[in-house]
Design a protein around this motif. Structure first.
Motif, short mmCIF file in Angstrom:
data_model
loop_
_atom_site.label_atom_id
_atom_site.label_comp_id
_atom_site.label_asym_id
_atom_site.label_seq_id
_atom_site.Cartn_x
_atom_site.Cartn_y
_atom_site.Cartn_z
N GLY A 301 0.84 -1.20 0.00
CA GLY A 301 0.00 0.00 0.00
C GLY A 301 0.87 1.25 0.00
N ALA A 302 0.69 2.10 -1.02
CA ALA A 302 1.51 3.32 -1.13
C ALA A 302 0.68 4.54 -0.79
N GLY A 303 -0.25 4.39 0.15
CA GLY A 303 -1.09 5.53 0.54
C GLY A 303 -0.42 6.40 1.59
N THR A 304 -1.24 7.10 2.37
CA THR A 304 -0.73 8.03 3.38
C THR A 304 0.31 7.35 4.27
N MET A 305 -0.04 6.19 4.79
CA MET A 305 0.84 5.54 5.76
C MET A 305 1.96 4.75 5.09
N GLY A 306 1.62 4.02 4.03
CA GLY A 306 2.63 3.17 3.39
C GLY A 306 3.85 3.96 2.94
N GLY A 307 3.61 5.13 2.36
CA GLY A 307 4.73 5.97 1.89
C GLY A 307 5.63 6.38 3.04
N LEU A 323 4.50 -2.27 -2.58
CA LEU A 323 3.65 -2.99 -3.52
C LEU A 323 2.26 -2.36 -3.56
N GLU A 324 1.76 -2.13 -4.76
CA GLU A 324 0.41 -1.58 -4.93
C GLU A 324 -0.38 -2.46 -5.89
N MET A 325 -1.70 -2.19 -5.96
CA MET A 325 -2.53 -2.96 -6.87
C MET A 325 -2.47 -2.40 -8.29
N GLU A 328 -1.18 3.41 -11.28
CA GLU A 328 -1.40 4.83 -10.96
C GLU A 328 -1.18 5.09 -9.48
N ALA A 329 -1.72 4.18 -8.64
CA ALA A 329 -1.59 4.36 -7.19
C ALA A 329 -0.12 4.28 -6.78
N LEU A 330 0.61 3.38 -7.45
CA LEU A 330 2.03 3.22 -7.14
C LEU A 330 2.80 4.48 -7.53
N ASP A 367 3.99 -6.73 -8.19
CA ASP A 367 4.07 -8.18 -8.24
C ASP A 367 4.61 -8.74 -6.92
N TYR A 368 3.80 -9.55 -6.26
CA TYR A 368 4.20 -10.12 -4.97
C TYR A 368 5.52 -10.90 -5.05
N ALA A 369 5.80 -11.51 -6.23
CA ALA A 369 7.02 -12.31 -6.35
C ALA A 369 8.25 -11.46 -6.04
N ALA A 380 -0.11 -1.88 4.82
CA ALA A 380 -0.77 -0.60 5.12
C ALA A 380 -1.84 -0.34 4.06
N VAL A 381 -2.76 -1.31 3.90
CA VAL A 381 -3.85 -1.16 2.92
C VAL A 381 -5.09 -0.65 3.66
N PHE A 382 -6.24 -0.57 2.97
CA PHE A 382 -7.44 0.00 3.59
C PHE A 382 -7.79 -0.72 4.89
N GLU A 383 -8.39 0.04 5.82
CA GLU A 383 -8.76 -0.51 7.13
C GLU A 383 -10.05 -1.32 6.99
N GLY A 386 -11.77 -7.55 5.26
CA GLY A 386 -11.79 -8.35 4.04
C GLY A 386 -10.53 -8.10 3.22
N VAL A 387 -10.15 -6.82 3.11
CA VAL A 387 -8.94 -6.48 2.33
C VAL A 387 -7.71 -7.05 3.03
N LYS A 388 -7.69 -6.91 4.36
CA LYS A 388 -6.53 -7.43 5.12
C LYS A 388 -6.44 -8.96 4.92
N GLU A 389 -7.60 -9.61 4.94
CA GLU A 389 -7.62 -11.08 4.79
C GLU A 389 -6.96 -11.49 3.47
N ASN A 408 -0.19 -2.59 9.84
CA ASN A 408 -0.27 -1.23 10.39
C ASN A 408 -1.70 -0.89 10.81
N THR A 409 -2.55 -1.90 10.95
CA THR A 409 -3.95 -1.61 11.30
C THR A 409 -4.03 -0.73 12.55
N SER A 410 -5.03 0.18 12.57
CA SER A 410 -5.15 1.04 13.75
C SER A 410 -6.25 0.56 14.68
N PHE A 433 2.31 6.15 13.38
CA PHE A 433 1.43 7.32 13.51
C PHE A 433 1.71 8.30 12.39
N SER A 434 0.69 9.02 12.01
CA SER A 434 0.78 9.89 10.84
C SER A 434 1.29 11.29 11.24
N PRO A 435 2.21 11.90 10.51
CA PRO A 435 2.97 11.38 9.37
C PRO A 435 4.04 10.39 9.84
P1 NAI Z 1 -4.79 5.07 2.28
O1 NAI Z 1 -6.15 4.92 1.76
O2 NAI Z 1 -4.13 6.41 2.20
O3 NAI Z 1 -3.82 4.04 1.54
C1 NAI Z 1 -4.12 2.69 1.34
C2 NAI Z 1 -3.39 2.25 0.09
O4 NAI Z 1 -3.46 0.84 0.01
C3 NAI Z 1 -3.98 2.79 -1.21
O5 NAI Z 1 -2.95 3.41 -1.95
C4 NAI Z 1 -4.52 1.56 -1.92
O6 NAI Z 1 -4.39 1.65 -3.31
C5 NAI Z 1 -3.64 0.47 -1.34
N1 NAI Z 1 -4.27 -0.84 -1.35
C6 NAI Z 1 -5.53 -1.16 -1.00
N2 NAI Z 1 -5.72 -2.49 -1.12
C7 NAI Z 1 -4.56 -3.02 -1.57
C8 NAI Z 1 -4.12 -4.32 -1.87
N3 NAI Z 1 -4.93 -5.36 -1.77
N4 NAI Z 1 -2.85 -4.47 -2.29
C9 NAI Z 1 -2.01 -3.44 -2.41
N5 NAI Z 1 -2.38 -2.18 -2.12
C10 NAI Z 1 -3.62 -1.98 -1.71
O7 NAI Z 1 -4.81 4.53 3.77
P2 NAI Z 1 -3.87 4.90 4.98
O8 NAI Z 1 -4.41 6.09 5.68
O9 NAI Z 1 -2.48 4.89 4.51
O10 NAI Z 1 -4.13 3.68 5.96
C11 NAI Z 1 -3.54 2.42 5.74
C12 NAI Z 1 -3.60 1.61 7.01
O11 NAI Z 1 -2.93 2.31 8.03
C13 NAI Z 1 -5.01 1.36 7.55
O12 NAI Z 1 -5.04 0.10 8.14
C14 NAI Z 1 -5.18 2.46 8.60
O13 NAI Z 1 -6.10 2.12 9.59
C15 NAI Z 1 -3.78 2.51 9.16
N6 NAI Z 1 -3.41 3.76 9.81
C16 NAI Z 1 -3.75 4.97 9.27
C17 NAI Z 1 -3.39 6.14 9.90
C18 NAI Z 1 -3.70 7.48 9.30
O14 NAI Z 1 -3.58 8.49 10.01
N7 NAI Z 1 -4.09 7.54 8.04
C19 NAI Z 1 -2.63 6.13 11.17
C20 NAI Z 1 -2.25 4.80 11.61
C21 NAI Z 1 -2.66 3.67 10.96
#
Ligand code: NAI
Ligand code: 3HC
Length: 695
Positions: A301-307, A323-325, A328-330, A367-369, A380-383, A386-389, A408-410, A433-435
């Motif tokens: 996951g390259a979102g807020t937290m993954g990055g 790794l991203e799906m 564009e997201a990557l 690619d997971y490989a 660090a994917v969506f909270e 099902g997605v975590k599973e 990184n689940t919260s 914790f963010s950032p």
């Molecule tokens: P986000 O929505 O910014 O990023 C999630 C990223 O995961 C997206 O880029 C999405 O494309 C990617 N993604 C979703 N499913 C995927 C999959 N199957 N394979 C690969 N990539 C996938 O979310 P955010 O905020 O980064 O949160 C991620 C995790 O961190 C959640 O579990 C959240 O609860 C936790 N967290 C978030 C905090 C925050 O302040 N945003 C603080 C602490 C934990």
């Protein structure tokens, strides 16, 4: 033995020996005085060397003694230094690795000081809310001059010994290959017959127009020291080295030191110092628990937290693949990381070389490989369970044996996540914790089946990433978010009963929080809490919340990211401007509920919010979710902007006195939503026993 005594030819060697850092505790002081007496009484001894065993010359006064009568018992540090300074035979301090606080003060009482290069020299007492209390403020200016000494005392920052070579602080700084003891013995033999004996106290501090400099320093330091009294006291005592006779300066310093020792600010900083070091101590995790090697990492996951998480690995020199799906997201995630580093580069906080290194350590993949051989993968994917599973099932399939699978689940149940894999012993929660590239806190969530080596590895990794790793058991919200929920609930009730966001925020900021709850909500995004509450309305309908935050979200005001939340914001300006419409919504909501709004004092606001944290903290402690009260304090100091000078919620409750906290809670239980104030049994028990959370 806390100081050893040996004679080498005509030189006596007193070796401070009080691991881990030769803190000058009572036994060590007594043994050093004893050594001085033996050396002075022995006619075969012509000179004395004082040095330190193991990892330090000395880290200073033994801070572990500070809350006991031992701290001021005789021989005090001042008496030891006086014995050294009054010696009729020359005394040489042989310094290596660390000479800090009382350790440096002891060296300043010696006739000569010699050192190895690379030794950290400091008077860091200010960082503990103190000032050097054994002559440091009077003697350091006499060897370094007023300005350099004042800087060291007020900042507490260490200076390397070789940088101080050539000043009157050191008579010699040896080469890195030299043997300190051999060199110090040779030096002592050379000066054995030199008389009179040089003494730092006999030197003068010359500084033309010192008053102007001191006034400038007072003004600057006052503006920067916030609620802490120590920095300004440091200036005043160093000033005494110019304005008072030596003995009067010493007496003044002693008086101010003892006064500072009693302040809550110093007690809080000392608590934080030890608490930080306690976090890595887990009772059933012996120091020799094996750790796994982390040479390669991956983040899903390259979102807020993954990055941000990926940046942590790169900053520590560990290559990491995100790794991203979707491409564009990557791309978007990698571009954000690059921009973050570019901003740091522009601000001059990163060299071009480091920028290049860090950027090169981060790669992307779809690619997971390509991540299968990582030693740790942080999801660090969506909270969403099902997605975590899906992610954890895939990780179980592809990751090499022995890889750590972290989430990184919260809020979600780490044990359930572990059960998606065939290797629950390798699964752990790493809650950043963010950032994530900035915040110091890392909650390390230990699942029921998490392997001890996996926990030990996560703790070691937190140090490598320069985080404060705090272990939490599995529960909804872990330590920090579980407590903040109670705090937020109270903030909502205050709005219903008569407050506006600005009043609550101002009261909490005056108490010392970096940000009040509503400004914090606007920064983090009010939709996150809304999402969680919606889940609670279904799962736990017995928990009551104020509806104001839901109404705010229904207005589309999620916070700064939508241009406004509880407040309005202007582009390029982080200031919060009250919004008429929001305030009208709050007042109307009270009317709709039939509540007659009342004037609420700042004291009530602080008590309700802080004691809500304390009560939930007590539950968390009682359930064993946190290992100790000081771990909860570290979570709040490093992750939630709790005021450092108050030491964290549990420490603060101890300073107020648990019977007083309980009394206030009983009062609040008679008000609206009084059911929220059922005191935790542990709180009641400790209050009855006259104890505090921290002992
Ligand atoms: P986000 O929505 O910014 O990023 C999630 C990223 O995961 C997206 O880029 C999405 O494309 C990617 N993604 C979703 N499913 C995927 C999959 N199957 N394979 C690969 N990539 C996938 O979310 P955010 O905020 O980064 O949160 C991620 C995790 O961190 C959640 O579990 C959240 O609860 C936790 N967290 C978030 C905090 C925050 O302040 N945003 C603080 C602490 C934990
Ligand atoms: N007294 C007692 N214990 C101390 C200590 C001290 N002054 N300084 C450090 N320790 C302990 C730590 O608690 C830790 O114990 P643990 O292993 O049981 O957790 C251990 O020493 C190692 O500490 P670190 O993890 O910090 O180890 P580092 O190698 O990273 O750093 C250090 C060593 C630079 C000495 C650092 O610990 C430090 O900065 N210590 C504080 C020094 C200080 O503030 N001295 C002033 C004391 S006040 C004083 O001297 C008053 C006088 O003016 C009258």
């Amino acid at each position: 033995m806390s100081a050893d005594y040996q004679v080498h030819g005509t030189v006596a060697v007193i070796t401070l020996n009080n691991p881990p850092v030769n803190g000058l505790g009572l036994e060590t002081r007594a043994a050093a005085v004893q050594g001085m007496r033996r050396a002075l009484a022995d006619d075969a001894v012509n000179a004395i060397v004082i040095t330190g065993a193991g990892k330090a010359f000395s880290g200073g006064a033994d801070i572990r003694e500070f809350n006991s009568p031992k701290a001021l018992a005789e021989p005090s540090l001042a008496s030891l230094i006086r014995t050294v300074e009054d010696s009729t035979k020359p005394v040489v301090a042989a310094i290596h690795t660390v000479a800090m606080g009382g350790g440096l003060e002891l060296a300043l009482g010696c006739n000569y000081r010699v050192a190895m290069p690379g030794a950290q020299i400091a008077l860091p007492e200010v960082k503990l809310g103190l000032l050097p209390g054994a002559g440091g403020t009077q003697r350091l200016p006499r060897v370094l001059g007023l300005e350099a000494a004042l800087n060291m005392v007020v900042s507490g920052a260490p200076v390397l010994s070789e940088k101080l070579a050539g000043t009157a602080l050191f008579d010699a700084v040896f080469g890195a290959e030299d043997n300190l003891l051999e060199q110090a013995l040779a030096f002592a033999e050379k000066v054995a017959d030199v008389r009179p004996l040089p003494k730092v106290r006999d030197r003068k501090v010359d500084y033309p127009n010192h008053e102007a400099f001191l006034q400038f320093s007072r003004n600057t330091v006052k503006a920067m020291s916030g609620p802490f009294p120590a920095p300004l006291e440091c200036v005043e005592t160093v000033a005494a080295s110019v304005t008072k006779k030596f003995d009067d300066g010493l007496a003044f310093e002693r008086e101010r030191f003892i006064a500072l020792m009693q302040t809550n600010e110093s007690k809080a900083l000392r608590h934080a110092f030890f608490s930080e070091r306690m976090t890595s101590k887990v009772p059933d995790l012996p120091a020799d628990t094996p750790v796994r090697t982390i040479a390669k990492a991956a983040v899903i996951g390259a979102g807020t937290m993954g990055g941000g998480i990926a940046m942590n690995f790169a900053n520590a020199g560990i290559p990491v693949t995100i790794l991203e799906m979707k491409p564009e997201a990557l791309e978007k995630g990698l571009a954000t990381i690059r921009k973050n580093y570019e901003n740091t580069l522009k601000k001059g906080k990163l060299t071009q070389q480091k920028f290049d290194q860090r950027v090169a350590l981060i790669t992307g993949s779809l690619d997971y490989a390509e991540i299968a051989d990582a030693d740790i993968v942080v999801e660090a994917v969506f909270e969403d369970m099902g997605v975590k599973e899906a992610v954890f099932k895939k990780l179980d399939e592809v990751m090499k044996p022995g890889a750590i699978l972290a989430s990184n689940t919260s809020t979600l149940d780490v044990d359930k996540i572990a059960a998606f894999t065939s290797r629950p012993q390798d699964v752990i929660g790493t809650h950043f914790f963010s950032p994530a590239n900035v915040m110091k806190l890392l909650e390390i969530v230990r699942g029921a089946k998490t392997g001890k080596d996996v926990l030990a590895t996560a703790l070691a990794l937190s140090k490598k990433l320069k985080k404060t790793g705090v272990v939490s058991g599995v529960c909804d919200g872990f330590i920090g978010n579980r407590m903040i929920e109670q705090y937020s609930r109270q903030a909502g009730f205050l709005l219903e009963e008569g407050c506006l966001p600005e009043q609550v925020d101002k009261a909490m900021e005056k108490f010392g929080f970096a940000m009040g709850p509503f400004r914090m909500g606007d920064l983090a995004g009010n939709d996150i809490g809304w999402y969680i509450r919606k889940r609670r309305y279904v799962e736990s309908p017995e928990i009551t919340y104020s509806k104001t935050a839901d109404l705010l979200c229904e207005m589309g005001r999620f916070g700064q990211k939508t241009g406004g939340g509880w407040y309005d914001y202007k582009a390029g300006d982080r200031k919060a401007y009250p919004n008429e419409e929001v305030n009208a919504m709050i007042v109307k909501h009270s009317a709709d509920l039939g509540i007659e709004r009342r004037k609420i004092s700042d004291q009530e606001i602080v008590e309700r919010l802080v004691y809500a944290l304390v009560n939930e903290g007590a539950h968390i402690l009682e359930e064993g979710i946190a290992l100790r009260a000081s771990d909860i304090d570290m979570v709040y100091l490093t992750g939630y902007g709790f005021p450092l000078h108050r030491g964290g919620p549990m420490f603060y409750a101890d300073t107020v006195g648990l019977p007083n906290v309980l009394g206030a809670m009983e009062r609040m239980a008679r008000g609206r939503h009084g059911d929220a104030w059922k005191p935790a049994p542990l709180l009641v028990k400790l209050a009855a026993e006259g104890k505090g959370f921290n002992g």
